[in-house]
Design a protein around this motif. Sequence first.
Motif, PDB file in Angstrom:
ATOM      1  N   LYS A  65      62.384  44.104  30.483  1.00  0.00           N
ATOM      2  CA  LYS A  65      61.503  43.827  31.437  1.00  0.00           C
ATOM      3  C   LYS A  65      62.100  44.354  32.770  1.00  0.00           C
ATOM      4  CE  LYS A  65      59.413  39.764  33.703  1.00  0.00           C
ATOM      5  NZ  LYS A  65      59.396  38.463  33.888  1.00  0.00           N
ATOM      6  N   LYS A  66      61.298  44.803  33.494  1.00  0.00           N
ATOM      7  CA  LYS A  66      61.965  45.618  34.754  1.00  0.00           C
ATOM      8  C   LYS A  66      62.098  44.334  35.787  1.00  0.00           C
ATOM      9  CE  LYS A  66      60.994  49.920  37.301  1.00  0.00           C
ATOM     10  NZ  LYS A  66      60.105  50.586  37.484  1.00  0.00           N
ATOM     11  N   GLN A  67      63.317  44.255  36.436  1.00  0.00           N
ATOM     12  CA  GLN A  67      63.784  43.144  37.269  1.00  0.00           C
ATOM     13  C   GLN A  67      64.376  44.024  38.609  1.00  0.00           C
ATOM     14  OE1 GLN A  67      66.800  40.758  35.554  1.00  0.00           O
ATOM     15  NE2 GLN A  67      66.428  39.336  37.390  1.00  0.00           N
ATOM     16  N   LEU A  68      63.947  43.323  39.765  1.00  0.00           N
ATOM     17  CA  LEU A  68      64.315  43.711  41.065  1.00  0.00           C
ATOM     18  C   LEU A  68      65.915  43.103  41.292  1.00  0.00           C
ATOM     19  CD1 LEU A  68      64.036  45.150  43.699  1.00  0.00           C
ATOM     20  CD2 LEU A  68      62.843  43.277  44.452  1.00  0.00           C
ATOM     21  N   THR A  69      66.773  44.011  41.314  1.00  0.00           N
ATOM     22  CA  THR A  69      68.356  43.600  41.675  1.00  0.00           C
ATOM     23  C   THR A  69      68.768  44.837  42.614  1.00  0.00           C
ATOM     24  OG1 THR A  69      69.014  45.013  39.434  1.00  0.00           O
ATOM     25  CG2 THR A  69      68.587  42.895  39.073  1.00  0.00           C
ATOM     26  N   LYS A  70      69.883  44.070  43.015  1.00  0.00           N
ATOM     27  CA  LYS A  70      70.747  45.205  43.891  1.00  0.00           C
ATOM     28  C   LYS A  70      71.156  46.377  43.106  1.00  0.00           C
ATOM     29  CE  LYS A  70      72.237  41.367  46.762  1.00  0.00           C
ATOM     30  NZ  LYS A  70      73.644  40.837  47.034  1.00  0.00           N
ATOM     31  N   SER A  71      71.368  47.437  43.777  1.00  0.00           N
ATOM     32  CA  SER A  71      71.818  48.851  43.296  1.00  0.00           C
ATOM     33  C   SER A  71      73.405  48.848  43.113  1.00  0.00           C
ATOM     34  CB  SER A  71      71.084  49.920  43.979  1.00  0.00           C
ATOM     35  OG  SER A  71      71.714  51.243  43.469  1.00  0.00           O
ATOM     36  N   LYS A  72      73.774  49.334  42.111  1.00  0.00           N
ATOM     37  CA  LYS A  72      75.191  49.787  41.975  1.00  0.00           C
ATOM     38  C   LYS A  72      75.554  50.756  43.172  1.00  0.00           C
ATOM     39  CE  LYS A  72      76.244  47.302  38.236  1.00  0.00           C
ATOM     40  NZ  LYS A  72      77.194  46.230  38.444  1.00  0.00           N
ATOM     41  N   ASP A  73      74.502  51.793  43.293  1.00  0.00           N
ATOM     42  CA  ASP A  73      74.863  52.827  44.224  1.00  0.00           C
ATOM     43  C   ASP A  73      74.364  52.018  45.738  1.00  0.00           C
ATOM     44  OD1 ASP A  73      74.878  55.212  45.786  1.00  0.00           O
ATOM     45  OD2 ASP A  73      72.921  55.679  45.197  1.00  0.00           O
ATOM     46  N   LYS A  74      75.622  51.648  46.460  1.00  0.00           N
ATOM     47  CA  LYS A  74      75.221  50.882  47.667  1.00  0.00           C
ATOM     48  C   LYS A  74      75.853  51.820  48.864  1.00  0.00           C
ATOM     49  CE  LYS A  74      76.793  46.582  45.563  1.00  0.00           C
ATOM     50  NZ  LYS A  74      77.734  45.076  45.398  1.00  0.00           N
ATOM     51  N   VAL A  75      74.991  51.250  50.067  1.00  0.00           N
ATOM     52  CA  VAL A  75      75.495  51.670  51.246  1.00  0.00           C
ATOM     53  C   VAL A  75      76.014  50.559  52.056  1.00  0.00           C
ATOM     54  CG1 VAL A  75      74.667  52.704  53.370  1.00  0.00           C
ATOM     55  CG2 VAL A  75      73.789  53.650  51.293  1.00  0.00           C
ATOM     56  N   ILE A  76      75.233  49.363  52.127  1.00  0.00           N
ATOM     57  CA  ILE A  76      75.760  48.157  52.603  1.00  0.00           C
ATOM     58  C   ILE A  76      75.726  47.203  51.560  1.00  0.00           C
ATOM     59  CG2 ILE A  76      75.305  46.445  54.389  1.00  0.00           C
ATOM     60  CD1 ILE A  76      73.796  48.552  55.985  1.00  0.00           C
ATOM     61  N   SER A  77      74.705  46.531  51.016  1.00  0.00           N
ATOM     62  CA  SER A  77      74.623  45.560  50.000  1.00  0.00           C
ATOM     63  C   SER A  77      73.943  46.060  48.817  1.00  0.00           C
ATOM     64  CB  SER A  77      74.156  44.254  50.632  1.00  0.00           C
ATOM     65  OG  SER A  77      72.859  44.310  50.839  1.00  0.00           O
ATOM     66  N   GLY A  78      73.220  47.232  48.770  1.00  0.00           N
ATOM     67  CA  GLY A  78      72.551  47.493  47.538  1.00  0.00           C
ATOM     68  C   GLY A  78      71.111  47.193  47.328  1.00  0.00           C
ATOM     69  N   VAL A  79      70.471  46.631  48.423  1.00  0.00           N
ATOM     70  CA  VAL A  79      69.195  46.091  48.634  1.00  0.00           C
ATOM     71  C   VAL A  79      68.214  47.222  48.738  1.00  0.00           C
ATOM     72  CG1 VAL A  79      67.621  44.810  49.883  1.00  0.00           C
ATOM     73  CG2 VAL A  79      69.704  43.849  49.648  1.00  0.00           C
ATOM     74  N   LEU A  80      68.217  48.096  49.410  1.00  0.00           N
ATOM     75  CA  LEU A  80      67.398  49.444  49.517  1.00  0.00           C
ATOM     76  C   LEU A  80      67.511  50.114  48.146  1.00  0.00           C
ATOM     77  CD1 LEU A  80      67.495  50.002  53.323  1.00  0.00           C
ATOM     78  CD2 LEU A  80      65.461  48.631  51.986  1.00  0.00           C
ATOM     79  N   GLY A  81      68.539  50.346  47.969  1.00  0.00           N
ATOM     80  CA  GLY A  81      68.680  51.093  46.733  1.00  0.00           C
ATOM     81  C   GLY A  81      68.220  50.304  45.379  1.00  0.00           C
ATOM     82  N   GLY A  82      68.249  49.037  45.411  1.00  0.00           N
ATOM     83  CA  GLY A  82      67.418  48.426  44.317  1.00  0.00           C
ATOM     84  C   GLY A  82      66.093  48.374  44.543  1.00  0.00           C
ATOM     85  N   VAL A  83      65.616  48.413  45.776  1.00  0.00           N
ATOM     86  CA  VAL A  83      64.012  48.545  45.792  1.00  0.00           C
ATOM     87  C   VAL A  83      63.651  49.851  45.529  1.00  0.00           C
ATOM     88  CG1 VAL A  83      62.194  48.694  47.548  1.00  0.00           C
ATOM     89  CG2 VAL A  83      64.012  46.612  47.759  1.00  0.00           C
ATOM     90  N   ALA A  84      64.448  50.986  45.517  1.00  0.00           N
ATOM     91  CA  ALA A  84      63.991  52.148  45.293  1.00  0.00           C
ATOM     92  C   ALA A  84      64.176  52.519  43.764  1.00  0.00           C
ATOM     93  CB  ALA A  84      65.107  53.231  45.839  1.00  0.00           C
ATOM     94  N   GLU A  85      65.207  51.983  42.932  1.00  0.00           N
ATOM     95  CA  GLU A  85      65.214  51.918  41.869  1.00  0.00           C
ATOM     96  C   GLU A  85      64.084  51.217  41.011  1.00  0.00           C
ATOM     97  OE1 GLU A  85      68.828  50.217  40.714  1.00  0.00           O
ATOM     98  OE2 GLU A  85      70.164  52.419  41.284  1.00  0.00           O
ATOM     99  N   TYR A  86      63.798  49.874  41.512  1.00  0.00           N
ATOM    100  CA  TYR A  86      62.365  49.174  40.855  1.00  0.00           C
ATOM    101  C   TYR A  86      61.148  49.986  41.090  1.00  0.00           C
ATOM    102  CZ  TYR A  86      59.755  45.322  40.170  1.00  0.00           C
ATOM    103  OH  TYR A  86      58.675  44.619  39.531  1.00  0.00           O
TER     104      TYR A  86
END
Length: 85
Positions: free
Chosen positions: A5-26
Amino acid sequence: MSKKKKQLTKSKDKVISGVLGGVAEYFDWDKTITRLVAAVLCVFPGHIFGGILAYLIASVVMPEADDDNRHSDDDEVIEGEFKEK
């Protein structure tokens, strides 16, 4: 075969905290474009405080990404332990 199941999580590829990276991956978006659009939307309409507040809330609420090697579902591990050989 179980579909993960796809889940919205923080990205390991972080700039600040990984929020926008996680949104992009999702959503399967480019991370750089997602970060640029978020920055423009924050600054352009003049809602810098609201954008920063939303980012901070998301960084607290969004879970960290699990390691791919770990099982997130305990049922699979227990089932594998008790199968007949």
